[in-house]
Design an enzyme around this catalytic site. Structure first.
Site: not given
Ligand SMILES: [Zn+2]
Length: 406
Positions: A103, A132, A150, A152, A154, A238, A284
């Protein structure tokens, strides 16, 4: 262990038997390596996702995997991820960290140009790996890894565009999960109405955002969501989506999170119609979440019998004797022209053994060819997807091709 638990599909065992992924002590725990077959599954999922996102107006972006630590200090993630971060030192002793999330990087693509209200929404999508440092004891096959890929995205939009953007996110989730037999349900994380002071953003923004999320779910044919008051992050409400698999287990996979905070921290702006500077809202969102975990869930959900479009090998051609090897090549060629992934089992084994091996490798379509088939230009398909009888080769190729898309 009782019988029930021993017969439950286990993706670690399936991954080994079907040669999809591996772990190596030389590389380290929690760092899966995907074989050619496993990589086919990843790529198929990736292509399917992109085929859904492109018509919905997402644009792909690319970011590096390391960054200066300041990025996460500004975003506020430093404290949350401090213990999970992998650190890298440059020659001049500069400190870098490997990204545990994307992000903050994506905000910097937004911030790289002046944005006007007419430029919004911007939808940045990226399939990329984050790292991680999970504790080794917590690592469980693909369910918990240190390299997490991911899907992902945005979205940067004006407050008046949240509704339309959430509707698009829901559309992409419905389309994607429609290809698998999962039952989806939604859970809304809302703010604690008794303590509005704990949350960033005005009452008006929050009330509006929470109402939009709920209405969007109902308008898109999701069942009435469970509401978790007080569980929203301070920066926005969310939706978490839960998928129930064939074993009745539930998995939290997709999410859509509104964020009023990160645009504030990075001072993101756009010029409104009246010339004033305004903050965009950030959304997100993830559809499958993590490729590693999603593949683990899929393998167990299907007990390794993946749908035709996802199977690393879609068709295995099994000649009964060596006399049919040329005919096997002809069939393979015609299937390859239709982009079907095909192998020929030309070992000098008995046909029973070849069928057994093809089935244990969970190849969805076995094509058996003997003297008669070759003489007639036919094939016999052995598959749960088709009737088992000799049919003309061209007809078989067309039927397989028709069923090979998600
Ligand atoms: Zn994010």
């Amino acid at each position: 262990m009782d019988n029930e638990t021993t017969t439950q599909p286990d993706h670690r065992k399936l991954g080994q038997e079907l040669d999809l992924f591996t772990f190596s002590e030389h590389v380290g725990s929690g760092l899966p390596l995907f074989t050619p077959k496993g990589t086919v599954i990843r790529k198929q999922l990736e292509n399917f996702l992109l085929s859904i996102l492109e018509p919905l107006g997402y644009e792909q972006v690319w970011i590096p995997h390391i960054t200066k630590p300041e990025l996460y200090k500004t975003s506020g993630h430093w404290d949350k991820f401090k213990d999970d971060l992998f650190h890298v030192k440059g020659h001049k002793n500069d400190d870098f960290v490997i990204k545990p999330m994307n992000c903050p990087h994506h905000t910097q693509i937004y911030a790289s140009r002046l944005r006007s209200y007419r430029d919004l929404p911007l939808r940045f999508a990226e399939i990329t790996t984050v790292y991680r440092d999970e504790q080794a004891g917590e690592l469980l096959g693909l369910n918990r890894v240190r390299s997490i890929t991911q899907d992902d995205a945005h979205i940067f939009c004006r407050p008046d565009q949240i509704q339309e953007e959430i509707a698009r996110v829901l559309k992409s989730i419905t389309q994607f999960y429609g290809a698998f037999d999962f039952e989806l349900s939604a859970r809304l994380s809302l703010r604690d109405p008794k303590h509005p002071e704990k949350y960033l953003g005005s009452d008006e923004i929050w009330n509006n955002a929470e109402r939009i999320l709920e209405e969007a779910l109902l308008a898109n044919n999701f069942p009435t969501p469970e509401k978790a008051e007080g569980e929203a992050a301070f920066y926005g409400p969310k939706i978490d989506f839960t998928a129930k698999d064939s074993l009745g287990r539930t998995w939290q996979l997709a999410t859509a999170q509104l964020d009023f905070n990160m645009p504030e921290r990075f001072e993101l702006e756009y010029t409104a119609e009246d010339g004033s500077k305004q903050r965009p809202v950030m959304i997100h969102r993830a559809i499958l979440g993590s490729f590693e975990r999603f593949i683990a869930v899929l393998l167990e959900h299907y007990n390794g019998n993946l749908p035709l479009w996802l199977s690393p090998v879609q068709v295995a051609i099994l000649p009964i004797s060596e006399d049919q090897h040329d005919y096997a090549q002809t069939i393979a060629q015609q299937l390859k022209e239709q982009k079907i992934r095909v192998t020929i089992d030309d070992r000098s084994e008995r046909i029973g053994k070849k069928i057994h091996d093809g089935s244990s490798q969970k190849v969805p379509v076995l094509i058996i060819i003997g003297k008669n088939e070759m003489a007639d230009g036919t094939v016999t398909l052995r598959s749960s997807l088709f009737e088992e009888k000799p049919i003309a080769l061209a007809e078989a190729v067309a039927a397989i091709t028709a069923k090979s898309k998600p």
